[in-house]
Scaffold this active site. Structure first.
Site, PDB file in Angstrom:
ATOM      1  CG  HIS A 241      -0.415  -0.161   2.521  1.00  0.00           C
ATOM      2  ND1 HIS A 241      -1.189  -0.253   3.648  1.00  0.00           N
ATOM      3  CD2 HIS A 241       0.866  -0.248   2.955  1.00  0.00           C
ATOM      4  CE1 HIS A 241      -0.423  -0.377   4.705  1.00  0.00           C
ATOM      5  NE2 HIS A 241       0.830  -0.385   4.306  1.00  0.00           N
ATOM      6  CG  ASN A 242      -0.315   4.579   1.058  1.00  0.00           C
ATOM      7  OD1 ASN A 242      -0.877   3.785   1.825  1.00  0.00           O
ATOM      8  ND2 ASN A 242      -0.868   5.720   0.684  1.00  0.00           N
TER       9      ASN A 242
END
EC number: 2.3.1.191
Length: 341
Positions: A241-242
């Site tokens: 994520h991210n």
């Protein structure tokens, strides 16, 4: 498919020496030549071997054009591999792959926007408020979650999953079994219990990118996980994520990138590289296979090893390893001698 060498030259942009009316039906490899097929050599120094290879036509480097003599059909090109690639694209596009339209077993939700000339294969599920752009192909057994946008000329192969609210821009290819927008691995420890943190962001895949088979790209905790323009991700890769991947980067099979790491433009991560979270890898960095990246890397560096360090330094260390035990014994012997003086 059947085309003349005259037509082939128009496709590849090369210069023909030979029979312009000779007919080609397929590509072939140097190791498995066919008399009605075309193959290529990138290395001009190996071109002399074509005298013993029974292929219909050879694409060779332009730089040997003035000195190379042969009675075979030859196309000289500045970049033989690119010329051959242009022919492969033409050859591949000539083969039927799917029927246009929406298969009767496909499930189409409410307020779905279907572009012109699209394909939705058998048993695929397109949830509410999805947009599919013109000429996009959705193969059988694909799932696309609510409010997801898929651009023009995309291809999603069988068993791809794109979860809700993701954005797939134009000319993106997602290979079979890839999963886009899974929950990021986010938990907070409370009284010895791992409590799940909702992952409310999404994934954005920019135009002209390709995602390999069985690769997973996690949705952001908040904001977006971003795969930049013209990024190529190989099979069996995990992007957490991210993560942000810059334009033109290549990530090879079995790489794992932990959360919130930023990868610059034109980066190459070779197979099985592991990347820690919350670090930055600069533009143009190249990292050798099975390396472990645990700190920021400035732009333009060539790195290798675990922990990762300068490429040449790592090679020197590896070269010294076979002698390490002998060196330690010699060191201890000398130390003992010094102590006994």
């Amino acid at each position: 498919m059947q085309i003349s060498l005259e037509e082939l030259v128009k496709i590849t942009g090369g210069e023909l020496r030979g029979n312009k009316d000779f007919q080609i039906t397929a590509p072939c490899s140097i190791d498995n030549p066919k008399e009605d097929a075309v193959c290529y050599f990138s290395d001009g120094s190996k071109a002399e071997s074509i005298s013993s290879i029974k292929a219909g036509c050879f694409i060779l480097p332009s730089k040997i054009k003035e000195t190379f003599k042969t009675d075979k059909n030859v196309i000289f090109a500045d970049n033989p591999e690119w010329a051959f690639t242009l022919f492969l694209r033409h050859y591949d596009s000539s083969k039927p792959k799917f029927d246009r339209g929406v298969h009767p077993t496909a499930v189409i939700g409410k307020n779905v926007v279907l572009g012109n000339n699209i394909t939705v294969g058998a048993y695929s599920v397109i949830e509410d408020d999805v947009t599919l752009g013109d000429n996009t192909v959705i193969y059988p057994h694909v799932y696309i979650g609510r409010r997801t946008f898929v651009g023009k000329d995309c291809i999603l192969y069988p068993n791809v999953v794109v979860r809700e609210e993701c954005i797939i821009k134009d000319r993106v290819i997602i290979e079979a079994g890839a999963t886009i927008g899974t929950d990021g691995f986010g938990f907070v420890l409370v009284n010895y219990k791992h409590e799940k943190i909702p992952q409310v962001g999404n994934v954005i895949i920019e135009s002209d990118s390709e995602i390999g088979a069985n690769t997973t790209i996690d949705r952001a905790k908040i904001d977006s996980t971003v795969i930049g323009v013209n990024v190529k991700v190989d099979n069996l890769t995990q992007l957490a994520h991210n993560v942000k991947v810059g334009q033109g980067s290549i990530i090879i099979s079995q790489v794992g990138v932990a959360g919130s790491t930023e990868i610059g433009r034109g980066v190459v991560l070779a197979g099985q590289v592991g990347v820690a979270g919350h670090i930055k890898i600069g533009d143009g960095v190249q990292v050798g296979a099975q390396s472990g990246i645990m700190q920021d890397i400035p732009a333009g560096k060539k790195m290798f090893g675990t922990p990762v360090r300068d490429y040449m330094e790592t090679l020197k260390l590896y070269a010294a390893l076979p002698y390490l035990s002998e060196m330690v014994r010699e060191f201890r012997k000398r130390k003992k001698t010094e102590e006994n003086k």
